[in-house]
Design a protein around this motif. Sequence first.
Motif, mmCIF file in Angstrom:
data_model
loop_
_atom_site.group_PDB
_atom_site.id
_atom_site.type_symbol
_atom_site.label_atom_id
_atom_site.label_comp_id
_atom_site.label_asym_id
_atom_site.label_seq_id
_atom_site.Cartn_x
_atom_site.Cartn_y
_atom_site.Cartn_z
ATOM 1 N N VAL A 228 -71.683 -50.797 -75.812
ATOM 2 C CA VAL A 228 -70.345 -50.357 -76.198
ATOM 3 C C VAL A 228 -70.222 -48.871 -75.897
ATOM 4 O O VAL A 228 -71.176 -48.112 -76.080
ATOM 5 C CB VAL A 228 -70.071 -50.666 -77.688
ATOM 6 C CG1 VAL A 228 -71.058 -49.951 -78.584
ATOM 7 C CG2 VAL A 228 -68.648 -50.307 -78.071
ATOM 8 N N ARG A 229 -69.075 -48.459 -75.392
ATOM 9 C CA ARG A 229 -68.846 -47.056 -75.061
ATOM 10 C C ARG A 229 -67.964 -46.417 -76.127
ATOM 11 O O ARG A 229 -66.936 -46.966 -76.521
ATOM 12 C CB ARG A 229 -68.197 -46.928 -73.678
ATOM 13 C CG ARG A 229 -67.850 -45.505 -73.278
ATOM 14 C CD ARG A 229 -67.573 -45.369 -71.798
ATOM 15 N NE ARG A 229 -68.831 -45.446 -71.031
ATOM 16 C CZ ARG A 229 -68.906 -45.217 -69.731
ATOM 17 N NH1 ARG A 229 -67.832 -44.911 -69.034
ATOM 18 N NH2 ARG A 229 -70.070 -45.285 -69.113
ATOM 19 N N VAL A 230 -68.391 -45.237 -76.559
ATOM 20 C CA VAL A 230 -67.711 -44.514 -77.634
ATOM 21 C C VAL A 230 -67.317 -43.131 -77.135
ATOM 22 O O VAL A 230 -68.124 -42.444 -76.501
ATOM 23 C CB VAL A 230 -68.631 -44.378 -78.877
ATOM 24 C CG1 VAL A 230 -67.867 -43.745 -80.030
ATOM 25 C CG2 VAL A 230 -69.202 -45.733 -79.278
ATOM 26 N N ALA A 231 -66.085 -42.723 -77.421
ATOM 27 C CA ALA A 231 -65.607 -41.382 -77.071
ATOM 28 C C ALA A 231 -65.551 -40.520 -78.324
ATOM 29 O O ALA A 231 -65.203 -40.994 -79.409
ATOM 30 C CB ALA A 231 -64.228 -41.451 -76.424
ATOM 31 N N PHE A 232 -65.907 -39.240 -78.173
ATOM 32 C CA PHE A 232 -65.867 -38.282 -79.275
ATOM 33 C C PHE A 232 -65.023 -37.089 -78.870
ATOM 34 O O PHE A 232 -65.221 -36.517 -77.789
ATOM 35 C CB PHE A 232 -67.276 -37.804 -79.627
ATOM 36 C CG PHE A 232 -68.197 -38.873 -80.111
ATOM 37 C CD1 PHE A 232 -68.352 -39.120 -81.470
ATOM 38 C CD2 PHE A 232 -68.915 -39.646 -79.209
ATOM 39 C CE1 PHE A 232 -69.210 -40.113 -81.917
ATOM 40 C CE2 PHE A 232 -69.771 -40.640 -79.643
ATOM 41 C CZ PHE A 232 -69.915 -40.881 -81.005
ATOM 42 N N VAL A 233 -64.106 -36.691 -79.738
ATOM 43 C CA VAL A 233 -63.307 -35.491 -79.511
ATOM 44 C C VAL A 233 -63.425 -34.608 -80.752
ATOM 45 O O VAL A 233 -63.468 -35.108 -81.882
ATOM 46 C CB VAL A 233 -61.829 -35.846 -79.209
ATOM 47 C CG1 VAL A 233 -61.190 -36.580 -80.377
ATOM 48 C CG2 VAL A 233 -61.015 -34.602 -78.871
ATOM 49 N N GLY A 234 -63.511 -33.295 -80.532
ATOM 50 C CA GLY A 234 -63.809 -32.372 -81.620
ATOM 51 C C GLY A 234 -62.595 -31.871 -82.380
ATOM 52 O O GLY A 234 -61.509 -32.465 -82.371
ATOM 53 N N ASP A 235 -62.780 -30.732 -83.032
ATOM 54 C CA ASP A 235 -61.784 -30.159 -83.938
ATOM 55 C C ASP A 235 -60.450 -29.933 -83.234
ATOM 56 O O ASP A 235 -60.392 -29.351 -82.147
ATOM 57 C CB ASP A 235 -62.280 -28.818 -84.477
ATOM 58 C CG ASP A 235 -63.561 -28.953 -85.298
ATOM 59 O OD1 ASP A 235 -64.287 -29.944 -85.107
ATOM 60 O OD2 ASP A 235 -63.827 -28.061 -86.119
ATOM 61 N N LEU A 236 -59.364 -30.351 -83.894
ATOM 62 C CA LEU A 236 -58.028 -30.179 -83.324
ATOM 63 C C LEU A 236 -57.312 -28.947 -83.882
ATOM 64 O O LEU A 236 -56.637 -28.229 -83.159
ATOM 65 C CB LEU A 236 -57.184 -31.432 -83.596
ATOM 66 C CG LEU A 236 -57.712 -32.749 -83.021
ATOM 67 C CD1 LEU A 236 -56.766 -33.898 -83.374
ATOM 68 C CD2 LEU A 236 -57.890 -32.664 -81.513
#
Length: 255
Positions: free
Chosen positions: A3-11
């Motif tokens: 499974v592929r997971v995306a992570f995005v940081g502080d907005l």
Amino acid sequence: MSVRVAFVGDLHLGKQIRGYDRTPDVVSAWERCVSEAVAEGCSYLIQTGDVYDDSHPSPELATTGVRLFASAAPRFHELHVLVGNHDLRHSIERSDALAPLREVLPPRLHVHATPSARALRGGDGVVSQDEAVLLCLPYESKSRRKWSSPAEYDALIVRLLDRADPSGDLPVVVVGHLDIDGAQLASEVLARGGGHPWPTGAGWRDRVSHAIDGHFHRPQACSTGGWTIHVVGSPVALDFGEAGEVKRWIYVDVG
């Protein structure tokens, strides 16, 4: 099968730099991240905390946050959001800026204010199976914690992981909004100590395949206490000290 997971940081929605509102740039970066994550075949999207710059966002700004997540959630199997230190309200109400998200939660959107663990499922849409465990470690003020020492924190995490995966066979992806001793804040500034430290991992670190952190805006890899932790960093520059940094979001394949 993986499974592929995306992570995005502080907005930090609502961030002002000398009177200039960074919100439109953050919204644009978020929308690019979502589109690219879908194109890259990500089943899960994780936002690592500090959705807002201030824990009491205006109604208009709160609506913006709700719109961003509610529109993105249907494009993934699940979307997870951690509470960050900027989202916390340090008062007796024990609430946080993400409360409006909980009021309009679509089925695939999960907001984490306390440590939690759940299975990540992979498959072809017809047959699916558990591929990994997602361990979410949001920022908790001392008044909110159900633990009072590093040992109690690790013990709590072990219980969560055992509940999510009694066999202990699945790889664990841990994502936090926590302090890392020695992380780089700016070009020549290192973090020391902090309000909510990264756990020691006693009794469970050997189950971890990936360790991801938000909280720090500079993308980096930190080696500390036996850990290698990949800090996502913010998707756009949020201060003059971040000028010249190459911003990003990251993808991880597990299972």
